[in-house]
Scaffold this motif. Sequence first.
Motif, mmCIF file in Angstrom:
data_model
loop_
_atom_site.group_PDB
_atom_site.id
_atom_site.type_symbol
_atom_site.label_atom_id
_atom_site.label_comp_id
_atom_site.label_asym_id
_atom_site.label_seq_id
_atom_site.Cartn_x
_atom_site.Cartn_y
_atom_site.Cartn_z
ATOM 1 N N MET B 166 -41.880 14.137 -94.705
ATOM 2 C CA MET B 166 -42.609 14.842 -95.762
ATOM 3 C C MET B 166 -42.825 13.951 -96.971
ATOM 4 O O MET B 166 -41.988 13.123 -97.302
ATOM 5 C CB MET B 166 -41.827 16.086 -96.191
ATOM 6 N N PRO B 168 -44.205 14.670 -100.955
ATOM 7 C CA PRO B 168 -42.855 14.219 -101.324
ATOM 8 C C PRO B 168 -41.793 14.894 -100.452
ATOM 9 O O PRO B 168 -42.063 15.936 -99.881
ATOM 10 C CB PRO B 168 -42.742 14.679 -102.780
ATOM 11 N N PRO B 169 -40.591 14.277 -100.348
ATOM 12 C CA PRO B 169 -39.547 14.832 -99.483
ATOM 13 C C PRO B 169 -39.125 16.241 -99.916
ATOM 14 O O PRO B 169 -39.305 16.615 -101.072
ATOM 15 C CB PRO B 169 -38.383 13.859 -99.622
ATOM 16 N N LEU B 170 -38.556 16.968 -98.974
ATOM 17 C CA LEU B 170 -38.116 18.337 -99.253
ATOM 18 C C LEU B 170 -36.909 18.304 -100.197
ATOM 19 O O LEU B 170 -35.908 17.676 -99.897
ATOM 20 C CB LEU B 170 -37.744 19.015 -97.937
ATOM 21 N N GLY B 171 -37.047 18.993 -101.350
ATOM 22 C CA GLY B 171 -35.952 19.026 -102.312
ATOM 23 C C GLY B 171 -34.799 19.882 -101.818
ATOM 24 O O GLY B 171 -34.984 20.748 -100.963
ATOM 25 N N THR B 173 -33.214 22.252 -103.194
ATOM 26 C CA THR B 173 -33.305 23.682 -103.499
ATOM 27 C C THR B 173 -34.636 24.278 -103.047
ATOM 28 O O THR B 173 -34.891 25.457 -103.262
ATOM 29 C CB THR B 173 -33.164 23.906 -105.022
ATOM 30 N N GLU B 174 -35.472 23.447 -102.429
ATOM 31 C CA GLU B 174 -36.806 23.912 -102.061
ATOM 32 C C GLU B 174 -36.787 24.817 -100.832
ATOM 33 O O GLU B 174 -35.984 24.624 -99.927
ATOM 34 C CB GLU B 174 -37.701 22.695 -101.774
ATOM 35 N N ARG B 175 -37.707 25.777 -100.797
ATOM 36 C CA ARG B 175 -37.924 26.595 -99.605
ATOM 37 C C ARG B 175 -39.366 26.363 -99.190
ATOM 38 O O ARG B 175 -40.254 26.359 -100.022
ATOM 39 C CB ARG B 175 -37.733 28.091 -99.904
ATOM 40 N N ALA B 176 -39.572 26.160 -97.914
ATOM 41 C CA ALA B 176 -40.933 25.884 -97.465
ATOM 42 C C ALA B 176 -41.212 26.574 -96.149
ATOM 43 O O ALA B 176 -40.301 26.852 -95.361
ATOM 44 C CB ALA B 176 -41.148 24.382 -97.323
ATOM 45 N N VAL B 177 -42.492 26.862 -95.915
ATOM 46 C CA VAL B 177 -42.909 27.431 -94.632
ATOM 47 C C VAL B 177 -44.234 26.798 -94.252
ATOM 48 O O VAL B 177 -45.079 26.524 -95.102
ATOM 49 C CB VAL B 177 -43.022 28.974 -94.693
ATOM 50 N N TRP B 178 -44.388 26.508 -92.960
ATOM 51 C CA TRP B 178 -45.652 25.977 -92.434
ATOM 52 C C TRP B 178 -46.100 26.889 -91.306
ATOM 53 O O TRP B 178 -45.323 27.196 -90.405
ATOM 54 C CB TRP B 178 -45.443 24.547 -91.937
ATOM 55 N N ASP B 241 -39.925 27.119 -90.546
ATOM 56 C CA ASP B 241 -39.293 27.446 -91.822
ATOM 57 C C ASP B 241 -37.816 27.062 -91.731
ATOM 58 O O ASP B 241 -37.419 26.365 -90.792
ATOM 59 C CB ASP B 241 -39.486 28.925 -92.194
ATOM 60 N N ASP B 316 -52.724 19.736 -87.120
ATOM 61 C CA ASP B 316 -51.873 19.358 -88.244
ATOM 62 C C ASP B 316 -50.393 19.338 -87.835
ATOM 63 O O ASP B 316 -49.508 19.698 -88.617
ATOM 64 C CB ASP B 316 -52.107 20.322 -89.426
ATOM 65 N N THR B 319 -47.716 17.703 -90.241
ATOM 66 C CA THR B 319 -47.090 18.438 -91.334
ATOM 67 C C THR B 319 -45.984 19.351 -90.818
ATOM 68 O O THR B 319 -44.894 19.416 -91.389
ATOM 69 C CB THR B 319 -48.154 19.275 -92.081
#
Lengths: 121, 335
Positions: B166, B168-171, B173-178, B241, B316, B319
């Motif tokens: 990724m 920028p890299p995943l932090g 405290t970050e929450r992400a969904v693709w 996720d 994609d 990602t």
Amino acid sequence: MLIRTDPTSDVPLFAQIAASVRADAVARRLRPGDRLPSAREVAAALDVNLHTVLHAYQLLRDEGLVSMHRGRGAVVTEAADRLAELQDDIAGVVARARARGLSRQALAALIHHASDPEESP
Amino acid sequence: MTTSPTRAVSRFVAVAVIAPAAITAVAMGLQLAAAPSLPDPVAIHWGAAGTADGWGPAWLTLLMTVAVGLGVPWLMAATAVVGLRRGDRGPVYRLLAALAVATSAFLGTLSTGSVLIQRGIAAAEDAPSILPVLVLAGFIAVGAGLGGWFVQPDERPTRAARTATMDPPLGATERAVWVRSVRLAKGGFLVLGAALLLLVVVSALAIAASDDAAVIATLIVVVLVLIALIAMTAVFRVRVDAAGLAVTSAIGFPRVRIPVDEIDRVEVVEVSPMGEYGGWGLRWAPGGGFGVVLRSGPGIRVHRTGGKVFTVTVDDAETGAALLSAECERTERER
């Protein structure tokens, strides 16, 4: 599409979600006609309140980036293509700012100021 | 070993197109040469015990030799040649050509043999047993198939599996969904649609010929089940996720969930449905593991901790794979 949120950030969660969707459109990960995932699915995956996601989707609808259809959810409009035309400009200014040692926050503030000098912090 | 880029294609054509044509031509020549010394009608069908029990004109055998001995192998070749020409490779293509030439050799030998054993007999009722011809046809078919397999080069699709990260890299405290949906490619629809049509036609003929209610009901159920299967596997939604990877059919079933703590590593791969999986849909490939393969192109490949592999083709994929890798690393760090 990719949605990234950081609960520890000062930016409200709904604004982070909306910003992620815009970034997806700029990067052409979202094209006109694509359907956004259901607010329920996004809320569960990000562990946020359902209304936070709905708030973000409504914001995007007000901007014209998505249109809401009963039964079909949020569908990306032609505005996504116009947004994507900005990709090269955005990538360029980010690269030049980084080369000049400008922080992300400073760059964001500069863009904010340039687009709306009256409300600049 | 150096192989020119088109060698796999030219050998495939030689085995699956030219060889069946040559076999059929020889079979036709032998049958035509034997025609003057044949009884009229000839035996065209033998019972399970090997004795003749069906009669017809000699040209019927000739027609069958061409229609089945050449038609079926060419149909098999036609389904594969487009993918091969596009640069697609894989053992499935090799197998398909070998099966095509084996089919042709089997039918050519069987039909020609059935004609040749009837030379000089007065009436078709005196036709000798077909069993020796059947055994010979079996041996020749296996030989032709093996030969067809080995004259083709063992070319594999250039599997440039790569890892994604990724930016920028995943932090922390970050929450992400693709989320991304993928639908069956046009080629897959065509092949599945043609197979369905063939089944419907065959079923209609069988139903017209049969007055057995059980047979009719079974055929209708089979057709409906096939339609349902195609509908169930035409569109999938792929989600990555913090929980892991979820691949779900548009109608909710079937679904595959792989939790992050069961994932060893994640790759982005170029998938060729025909070459690797022998088709489209929910697939299992020897060595390639289970896959939701709806089109050719990029896909996410997950190597599970037990050594199992799962692949899903999706736009994609870069990602999605990057986020899944990042979530796996985070789980590993927290452990």
